[in-house]
Design an enzyme around this catalytic site. Structure first.
Site, PDB file in Angstrom:
ATOM      1  N   ASP A 143      -4.151 -14.337  -3.488  1.00 19.08           N
ATOM      2  CA  ASP A 143      -4.897 -14.828  -3.874  1.00 19.08           C
ATOM      3  C   ASP A 143      -5.793 -13.926  -4.861  1.00 19.08           C
ATOM      4  O   ASP A 143      -5.766 -12.678  -4.863  1.00 19.08           O
ATOM      5  CB  ASP A 143      -5.188 -16.338  -3.801  1.00 19.08           C
TER       6      ASP A 143
ATOM      7  N   ASN B 168      -3.741   8.101   5.004  1.00 19.85           N
ATOM      8  CA  ASN B 168      -2.813   7.842   5.325  1.00 19.85           C
ATOM      9  C   ASN B 168      -2.964   8.462   7.051  1.00 19.85           C
ATOM     10  O   ASN B 168      -2.471   6.745   7.448  1.00 19.85           O
ATOM     11  CB  ASN B 168      -2.117   9.100   5.125  1.00 19.85           C
TER      12      ASN B 168
ATOM     13  N   ASP C 137       7.787   9.222  -6.215  1.00 22.62           N
ATOM     14  CA  ASP C 137       9.003   9.549  -5.765  1.00 22.62           C
ATOM     15  C   ASP C 137       9.353   9.643  -4.261  1.00 22.62           C
ATOM     16  O   ASP C 137      10.337  10.686  -3.767  1.00 22.62           O
ATOM     17  CB  ASP C 137       8.738  10.964  -5.592  1.00 22.62           C
TER      18      ASP C 137
ATOM     19  N   HIS D 196      -6.643  -5.462  -2.354  1.00 17.46           N
ATOM     20  CA  HIS D 196      -7.158  -6.076  -1.365  1.00 17.46           C
ATOM     21  C   HIS D 196      -7.537  -7.872  -0.989  1.00 17.46           C
ATOM     22  O   HIS D 196      -8.542  -8.053  -0.089  1.00 17.46           O
ATOM     23  CB  HIS D 196      -8.424  -5.179  -0.829  1.00 17.46           C
TER      24      HIS D 196
ATOM     25  N   HIS E 266       0.372   4.441  -2.485  1.00 15.70           N
ATOM     26  CA  HIS E 266       0.169   5.738  -2.069  1.00 15.70           C
ATOM     27  C   HIS E 266       1.368   6.945  -2.026  1.00 15.70           C
ATOM     28  O   HIS E 266       0.672   7.527  -2.376  1.00 15.70           O
ATOM     29  CB  HIS E 266      -0.651   6.002  -0.423  1.00 15.70           C
TER      30      HIS E 266
ATOM     31  N   ARG F 133       0.739  -1.075  -0.156  1.00 14.25           N
ATOM     32  CA  ARG F 133      -0.296   0.061  -0.340  1.00 14.25           C
ATOM     33  C   ARG F 133       0.848   1.475   0.048  1.00 14.25           C
ATOM     34  O   ARG F 133       0.198   2.263  -0.968  1.00 14.25           O
ATOM     35  CB  ARG F 133      -0.957   0.190   1.016  1.00 14.25           C
TER      36      ARG F 133
END
Ligand code: HEM
Ligand SMILES: *[C@@H]1O[C@H](CO)[C@@H](O)[C@H](O)[C@H]1NC(C)=O
Ligand SMILES: *[C@@H]1O[C@H](CO)[C@@H](O)[C@H](O)[C@H]1NC(C)=O
Length: 324
Positions: free
Chosen positions: A252, A100, A80, A199, A72, A68
């Site tokens: 999976d 966040n 960056d 997810h 983000h 994640r």
């Protein structure tokens, strides 16, 4: 004489032009390459993999958290390393942005990896590249596909709290809003559906799925009831539930199988299978994990190429939490 010279030179002129265009094109399209550290830091990739594998063995959720972080990072100013910068009295980072705050994790693992590679090869391996490699190694550690990571990103000296708030998709989004937020980053609707398969691992907070389990109708009723115990109508905002109720720590295709049986945890998850244009792709991934794996790998590589800093832009941070 003149015609002979023309005859001889024409192929050479053409060759020269092709070569020139090729050189210009490769300079212009900010180049990432899988072998970027082959001579400057040959042990970088194995060092990162060892550290990620160890961290995921201790805490399986860490694989999800590291994947994640790369997402983000890339959706805010490009890939960056901006997501890693701490707030200070004179600098505002992205860590307190709504998507966040009290949510991102894995910063300590990134620090550990950065310290290791700084010892091996000082000021050589960027924090943005560490995130890209750690994302791949996390997916592999949890049983998912592997891919070749493009490298050569450099780190930003800036961050954008406002872009983090506006550019990251919300769990309350409609399908069309999800499609737009990815298309704003150059990613197609189909790539959005494949990337959402992330997810299949990790957890989400009650506050982000409460409305879904009490108020929505496109949800399996026993699934909704089972989640309500740990996510009451008031209180317990930070209580966690797996995004993939079937196999939370395995990468999976069960995320898609869940969607087909109306067991998506977030509103945004179930939007992918709610009678709309993404239904057929979800159906297909739910019965074909190989096609999901292959599309996911390609889409993460594409996500990883969003507006990188290359050449002499940006810097190689020595500490991922602060600019040099
Ligand atoms: C499609 C739009 C997306 C939305 C609306 C979304 C939203 C969310 C939300 C709300 C959470 C839970 C956060 C919390 O409880 O604090 C979450 C977790 C997570 N997201 Fe997404 N996400 C999206 C796409 C992605 C993509 C593209 C990736 C990676 C490729 C990703 C990877 C993850 C992972 C692995 C977790 C679990 C993290 C953990 O357990 O630490 N998500 N996402
Ligand atoms: C971030 O979370 C902290 C609690 O950990 C809270 O005090 C703060 O107000 C939150 N910031 C924002 C911008 O939501
Ligand atoms: C259900 O929806 C109603 C109307 O929008 C809202 O007031 C209520 O807070 C929602 N319930 C939960 C548990 O989210």
């Amino acid at each position: 004489m003149a015609s002979t010279a023309t005859c001889f030179s024409r192929p050479f002129v053409l060759l020269f032009i092709f070569f020139f265009v090729f050189v210009l094109a490769s300079l212009a399209s900010a180049q990432l390459s899988p072998t970027f550290y082959s001579s400057s830091c040959p042990l970088a990739l194995t060092t990162i993999k060892t550290a990620v594998t160890a961290a995921v063995a201790l805490d399986r959720r860490m694989g999800a958290s590291l994947l994640r972080l790369h997402f983000h990072d890339c959706f805010v100013q490009g890939c960056d390393g901006s997501v890693l910068l701490d707030d200070t009295s004179t600098f505002t980072g992205e860590k307190t942005a709504l998507p966040n705050n009290n949510s991102l994790r894995g910063f300590g693992v990134v620090d550990t990896i950065k310290s290791l590679v700084e010892v091996l090869c000082p000021q050589t391996v960027s924090c943005a590249d560490i995130l890209a490699v750690a994302a791949r190694d996390s997916v592999v550690a949890l049983g998912g596909p592997s891919w070749t990571v493009q490298l050569g990103r450099r780190d930003s000296t800036t961050a954008s709290l406002s872009a983090a708030n506006s550019d990251l998709p919300s769990p309350f989004s409609s399908l069309s809003a999800l499609i737009s937020s990815f298309s704003n980053k150059g990613l197609t609707a189909s790539e959005m559906v494949a990337l959402s398969g992330a997810h299949t691992i990790g957890l989400a907070r009650c506050t982000l799925f409460r409305n879904r389990i009490y108020n929505e109708t496109n949800i399996d009723s026993s699934f909704a009831t089972s989640l309500q115990a740990n996510c009451p109508t008031s209180g317990g905002d930070d209580n966690l539930a797996p995004l993939d109720t079937s196999t939370r720590n395995i990468f999976d295709n069960f995320y898609y199988k869940n969607l087909v049986s109306q067991k998506g945890l977030l509103h945004s998850d179930q939007e992918l299978f709610n009678g709309g244009s993404a239904d057929s792709q979800v159906n297909s991934y739910s019965s074909n994990s190989a096609s999901f794996f292959s599309d996911f790998a390609s889409a993460v590589v594409k996500m990883g190429s969003i507006s990188p800093l290359t050449g002499s832009s940006g810097e190689i941070r020595t500490n991922c939490r602060q600019v040099n």
